[in-house]
Design a protein around this motif. Structure first.
Motif, PDB file in Angstrom:
ATOM      1  N   MET A   1       0.825  -1.183   0.000  1.00 44.96           N
ATOM      2  CA  MET A   1       0.000   0.000   0.000  1.00 44.96           C
ATOM      3  C   MET A   1       0.860   1.233   0.000  1.00 44.96           C
ATOM      4  N   ASN A   2       0.453   2.191  -0.746  1.00 50.63           N
ATOM      5  CA  ASN A   2       1.149   3.472  -0.779  1.00 50.63           C
ATOM      6  C   ASN A   2       0.268   4.530  -0.147  1.00 50.63           C
ATOM      7  N   PHE A   3       0.840   5.225   0.822  1.00 53.21           N
ATOM      8  CA  PHE A   3       0.114   6.307   1.493  1.00 53.21           C
ATOM      9  C   PHE A   3       0.690   7.645   1.053  1.00 53.21           C
ATOM     10  N   SER A   4      -0.186   8.593   0.878  1.00 52.80           N
ATOM     11  CA  SER A   4       0.280   9.941   0.593  1.00 52.80           C
ATOM     12  C   SER A   4       0.741  10.589   1.892  1.00 52.80           C
ATOM     13  N   ARG A   5       1.374  11.729   1.769  1.00 57.75           N
ATOM     14  CA  ARG A   5       1.812  12.441   2.958  1.00 57.75           C
ATOM     15  C   ARG A   5       0.637  12.799   3.860  1.00 57.75           C
ATOM     16  N   ARG A   6      -0.449  13.234   3.267  1.00 57.26           N
ATOM     17  CA  ARG A   6      -1.639  13.615   4.043  1.00 57.26           C
ATOM     18  C   ARG A   6      -2.229  12.419   4.775  1.00 57.26           C
ATOM     19  N   GLU A   7      -2.306  11.295   4.109  1.00 55.39           N
ATOM     20  CA  GLU A   7      -2.853  10.097   4.760  1.00 55.39           C
ATOM     21  C   GLU A   7      -1.959   9.635   5.901  1.00 55.39           C
ATOM     22  N   THR A   8      -0.656   9.692   5.690  1.00 56.57           N
ATOM     23  CA  THR A   8       0.289   9.302   6.737  1.00 56.57           C
ATOM     24  C   THR A   8       0.178  10.243   7.935  1.00 56.57           C
ATOM     25  N   LEU A   9       0.085  11.526   7.665  1.00 55.92           N
ATOM     26  CA  LEU A   9      -0.053  12.508   8.736  1.00 55.92           C
ATOM     27  C   LEU A   9      -1.368  12.304   9.486  1.00 55.92           C
ATOM     28  N   ALA A  10      -2.453  12.049   8.757  1.00 59.05           N
ATOM     29  CA  ALA A  10      -3.752  11.826   9.398  1.00 59.05           C
ATOM     30  C   ALA A  10      -3.724  10.575  10.262  1.00 59.05           C
ATOM     31  N   LEU A  11      -3.112   9.498   9.776  1.00 53.88           N
ATOM     32  CA  LEU A  11      -3.009   8.273  10.577  1.00 53.88           C
ATOM     33  C   LEU A  11      -2.174   8.503  11.830  1.00 53.88           C
ATOM     34  N   GLY A  12      -1.075   9.225  11.687  1.00 56.98           N
ATOM     35  CA  GLY A  12      -0.217   9.516  12.841  1.00 56.98           C
ATOM     36  C   GLY A  12      -0.921  10.359  13.884  1.00 56.98           C
ATOM     37  N   LEU A  13      -1.638  11.376  13.440  1.00 57.33           N
ATOM     38  CA  LEU A  13      -2.371  12.226  14.384  1.00 57.33           C
ATOM     39  C   LEU A  13      -3.504  11.454  15.053  1.00 57.33           C
ATOM     40  N   GLY A  14      -4.171  10.592  14.299  1.00 61.85           N
ATOM     41  CA  GLY A  14      -5.238   9.774  14.881  1.00 61.85           C
ATOM     42  C   GLY A  14      -4.702   8.823  15.938  1.00 61.85           C
ATOM     43  N   ALA A  15      -3.555   8.205  15.652  1.00 61.98           N
ATOM     44  CA  ALA A  15      -2.949   7.293  16.626  1.00 61.98           C
ATOM     45  C   ALA A  15      -2.514   8.051  17.878  1.00 61.98           C
ATOM     46  N   ALA A  16      -1.961   9.240  17.697  1.00 61.30           N
ATOM     47  CA  ALA A  16      -1.551  10.045  18.858  1.00 61.30           C
ATOM     48  C   ALA A  16      -2.757  10.448  19.693  1.00 61.30           C
ATOM     49  N   ALA A  17      -3.857  10.828  19.039  1.00 63.50           N
ATOM     50  CA  ALA A  17      -5.067  11.214  19.772  1.00 63.50           C
ATOM     51  C   ALA A  17      -5.622  10.031  20.555  1.00 63.50           C
ATOM     52  N   MET A  18      -5.627   8.855  19.971  1.00 69.54           N
ATOM     53  CA  MET A  18      -6.120   7.667  20.667  1.00 69.54           C
ATOM     54  C   MET A  18      -5.225   7.311  21.850  1.00 69.54           C
ATOM     55  N   GLY A  19      -3.959   7.608  21.755  1.00 65.65           N
ATOM     56  CA  GLY A  19      -3.046   7.344  22.858  1.00 65.65           C
ATOM     57  C   GLY A  19      -3.336   8.190  24.085  1.00 65.65           C
ATOM     58  N   PHE A  20      -3.885   9.385  23.894  1.00 63.46           N
ATOM     59  CA  PHE A  20      -4.181  10.273  25.012  1.00 63.46           C
ATOM     60  C   PHE A  20      -5.574  10.070  25.590  1.00 63.46           C
ATOM     61  N   MET A  21      -6.448   9.359  24.904  1.00 61.36           N
ATOM     62  CA  MET A  21      -7.828   9.178  25.373  1.00 61.36           C
ATOM     63  C   MET A  21      -7.926   8.520  26.745  1.00 61.36           C
ATOM     64  N   PRO A  22      -7.235   7.405  27.015  1.00 59.43           N
ATOM     65  CA  PRO A  22      -7.363   6.801  28.350  1.00 59.43           C
ATOM     66  C   PRO A  22      -6.948   7.738  29.471  1.00 59.43           C
ATOM     67  N   PHE A  23      -5.966   8.598  29.231  1.00 57.80           N
ATOM     68  CA  PHE A  23      -5.545   9.535  30.262  1.00 57.80           C
ATOM     69  C   PHE A  23      -6.661  10.528  30.568  1.00 57.80           C
ATOM     70  N   ARG A  24      -7.391  10.923  29.555  1.00 57.69           N
ATOM     71  CA  ARG A  24      -8.489  11.856  29.763  1.00 57.69           C
ATOM     72  C   ARG A  24      -9.599  11.200  30.574  1.00 57.69           C
ATOM     73  N   VAL A  25      -9.909   9.951  30.287  1.00 59.08           N
ATOM     74  CA  VAL A  25     -10.953   9.251  31.026  1.00 59.08           C
ATOM     75  C   VAL A  25     -10.527   9.053  32.474  1.00 59.08           C
ATOM     76  N   ASN A  26      -9.282   8.611  32.691  1.00 59.60           N
ATOM     77  CA  ASN A  26      -8.794   8.434  34.057  1.00 59.60           C
ATOM     78  C   ASN A  26      -8.767   9.758  34.796  1.00 59.60           C
TER      79      ASN A  26
END
Length: 138
Positions: free
Chosen positions: A1-26
């Protein structure tokens, strides 16, 4: 699969946001506990929380709390989008300081009950409930 820069950036930002979610709930659970207790220490005895070990459906999970001598009990579900589940207040003429209800759980998580005793002390109990079908859209 080939990802564009925008898709890669969007995936990275989404993964980072999901990483912070449990801290917000706690943090929401910690904030609710701090607001209820005022930062006081909690004992591990003095309150009984009864919840099933496994709940087939997260929409209706029966729980009961019993804290003889309590003036107020708060119930929190750490994994729910809104952790505050219930608050029970007992007056001087209450026959017993016990309550039971059915709660909704988003998935497998800890249910926490904290009781404020008549002398101003606090007691805490928790139970892990395994949910097979989530009740909050999960």
């Amino acid at each position: 699969m080939n990802f564009s820069r925008r898709e890669t950036l969007a995936l990275g930002l989404g993964a980072a946001a999901m990483g912070f979610m449990p801290f917000r709930v706690n943090a929401a659970v910690d904030d609710a506990v701090a607001a209820f207790t005022g930062g006081s220490d909690m004992a591990d005895a003095g309150i009984d929380l009864t919840a099933p070990e496994i709940a087939e459906n997260g929409n209706t999970v029966p729980i009961s709390v019993d804290a003889p001598g309590a003036t107020s009990i708060i119930v929190l579900a750490a994994g729910n989008p809104t952790p505050g589940v219930a608050t029970f207040n007992f007056g001087e003429l209450a026959g017993s300081q016990m309550a039971s209800t059915r709660i909704r759980l988003a998935g497998t998580q800890d249910v926490v009950a904290i009781a404020k005793m008549a002398d101003g002390s606090f007691a805490k109990a928790s139970s892990t409930v395994k949910v097979t079908i989530g009740g909050c859209g999960g």
